[in-house]
Design an enzyme around this catalytic site. Structure first.
Site, PDB file in Angstrom:
ATOM      1  N   ASP A 148       1.238   1.629  -2.388  1.00  0.00           N
ATOM      2  CA  ASP A 148       0.363   2.755  -2.095  1.00  0.00           C
ATOM      3  C   ASP A 148      -1.077   2.310  -2.248  1.00  0.00           C
ATOM      4  OD1 ASP A 148      -0.968   5.455  -2.133  1.00  0.00           O
ATOM      5  OD2 ASP A 148       1.112   6.133  -2.264  1.00  0.00           O
ATOM      6  N   ASP A 173      -3.248  -1.272   1.294  1.00  0.00           N
ATOM      7  CA  ASP A 173      -3.854  -0.508   2.386  1.00  0.00           C
ATOM      8  C   ASP A 173      -3.123  -0.947   3.652  1.00  0.00           C
ATOM      9  OD1 ASP A 173      -5.327   0.534   4.468  1.00  0.00           O
ATOM     10  OD2 ASP A 173      -7.252  -0.250   3.785  1.00  0.00           O
ATOM     11  N   VAL A 174      -2.246  -0.104   4.155  1.00  0.00           N
ATOM     12  CA  VAL A 174      -1.401  -0.528   5.276  1.00  0.00           C
ATOM     13  C   VAL A 174      -2.201  -0.821   6.536  1.00  0.00           C
ATOM     14  CG1 VAL A 174       0.666   0.635   4.415  1.00  0.00           C
ATOM     15  CG2 VAL A 174      -0.878   1.856   5.974  1.00  0.00           C
ATOM     16  N   TYR A 195      -2.981  12.832  15.818  1.00  0.00           N
ATOM     17  CA  TYR A 195      -1.746  12.702  15.035  1.00  0.00           C
ATOM     18  C   TYR A 195      -0.548  12.482  15.954  1.00  0.00           C
ATOM     19  CZ  TYR A 195       1.562  13.608  11.233  1.00  0.00           C
ATOM     20  OH  TYR A 195       2.559  13.499  10.287  1.00  0.00           O
ATOM     21  N   LYS A 234       1.824   9.140  15.974  1.00  0.00           N
ATOM     22  CA  LYS A 234       3.247   9.244  15.657  1.00  0.00           C
ATOM     23  C   LYS A 234       4.126   8.999  16.891  1.00  0.00           C
ATOM     24  CE  LYS A 234       3.212  10.037  11.219  1.00  0.00           C
ATOM     25  NZ  LYS A 234       3.873   9.097  10.277  1.00  0.00           N
ATOM     26  N   THR A 238       4.530  18.734   0.978  1.00  0.00           N
ATOM     27  CA  THR A 238       3.927  17.579   0.320  1.00  0.00           C
ATOM     28  C   THR A 238       2.419  17.773   0.244  1.00  0.00           C
ATOM     29  OG1 THR A 238       3.496  16.352   2.366  1.00  0.00           O
ATOM     30  CG2 THR A 238       5.681  16.086   1.370  1.00  0.00           C
TER      31      THR A 238
END
Length: 276
Positions: free
Chosen positions: A59, A90-91, A181, A185, A216
């Site tokens: 994370d 940090d992806v 978004y 995705k 979440t």
């Protein structure tokens, strides 16, 4: 303008995480979970650990991942079984991903279940979507998923295993105020299918989970833009209410397990019928 409908709580008939855990299903395996500090990532790490996996908890907010790893290790018992370790990652950063994957593999062993959960999201009118926000959404959600896949695939090809990517209903159907978004995705959905086809004969399965509304912290960070069409937004809310992170984690655990050995290239909807 009519108010936006608020979905109710999960139906208690759907049960709890503990009822569905399959002890031992991941014994001897090593899982890597991005976004493990909260939400679906945290629930996924818990589920895989409960079923026997050692878990690398990645994370960008490493404190959350460290707390999770401590929690998992405290419940692991003795005897040299599963372990958990936390890594800042940090992806969206190539070197950060490479370093985290290398450290996790060195500390825990060859990875066999890679779960790409890390993501960000926000609502915005397309005409008001900043280029900076657009680029950041793609960098984390799409490029980040690609970078983790690319970094872990050599090990998976050598030792076998699977990749499970979190897609979203926004990756399989149009949603209002979600251009960035949905684009990110949707890219994850086709990245998933492309990798599944590419490695079909190589012993690596690649699948996706497409949740609808999940209770979440990320869900509450999307924000509602001004001057919206509430009816348009309400069409992406299911009468079944929000699902829980544990319910999505259950779907991820299934796809990552040997039980799904004949499943690859699938996008499993966990959305209360939204995309039906």
């Amino acid at each position: 303008m009519s108010p936006i409908k608020q979905p109710g709580p999960p139906d208690p008939v759907r049960g709890t995480e503990a009822e569905y855990v399959s002890p031992g299903r991941f014994d001897g395996q090593v899982a890597l979970v991005t976004g493990a500090g909260s939400g679906i990532g945290r629930a996924t790490a818990h589920r895989l650990a409960a079923e026997g996996a050692s878990v690398a908890c990645l994370d960008i907010a490493v404190e959350g991942a460290e707390g999770l790893a401590d929690e998992l290790n405290a419940t692991a018992g003795t005897g040299g079984g599963r372990r958990a370790a936390a890594y800042r990652c940090d992806v969206s950063d190539e070197q950060s991903v490479a370093d985290a994957v290398a450290r996790a593999t060195e500390d825990l062993g060859p990875l066999t279940a890679v779960c790409n959960v890390a993501g960000i999201g926000a609502f915005s009118h397309a005409t008001e979507q900043s280029l900076e926000g657009w680029n950041r959404m793609l960098a984390v959600n799409l490029t980040g998923t690609f970078l983790v896949c690319r970094a872990t695939l050599p090990g998976l090809l050598e030792h076998g295993g699977s990749i499970t990517n979190v897609v979203s209903t926004a990756g399989v159907m149009g949603q209002p105020y979600s251009a960035a978004y949905c684009a990110s995705k949707g890219g994850v959905a086709l990245l998933t299918k492309a990798l599944a086809v590419e490695y079909l004969k190589a012993g690596v399965r690649v699948n996706g989970v497409a949740p609808g509304g999940v209770d979440t912290p990320l869900m509450w960070e999307f924000g509602i833009p001004d001057d919206i069409d509430a009816k348009a937004l309400n069409r992406i809310i299911t009468p079944m209410g929000y699902c829980t992170p544990a319910e999505v984690a259950g779907a991820i655990a299934y796809l990552a397990s040997d039980e799904a050995g004949y499943v690859t290239g699938a996008i499993l909807s966990v959305d209360g019928g939204l995309s039906a």
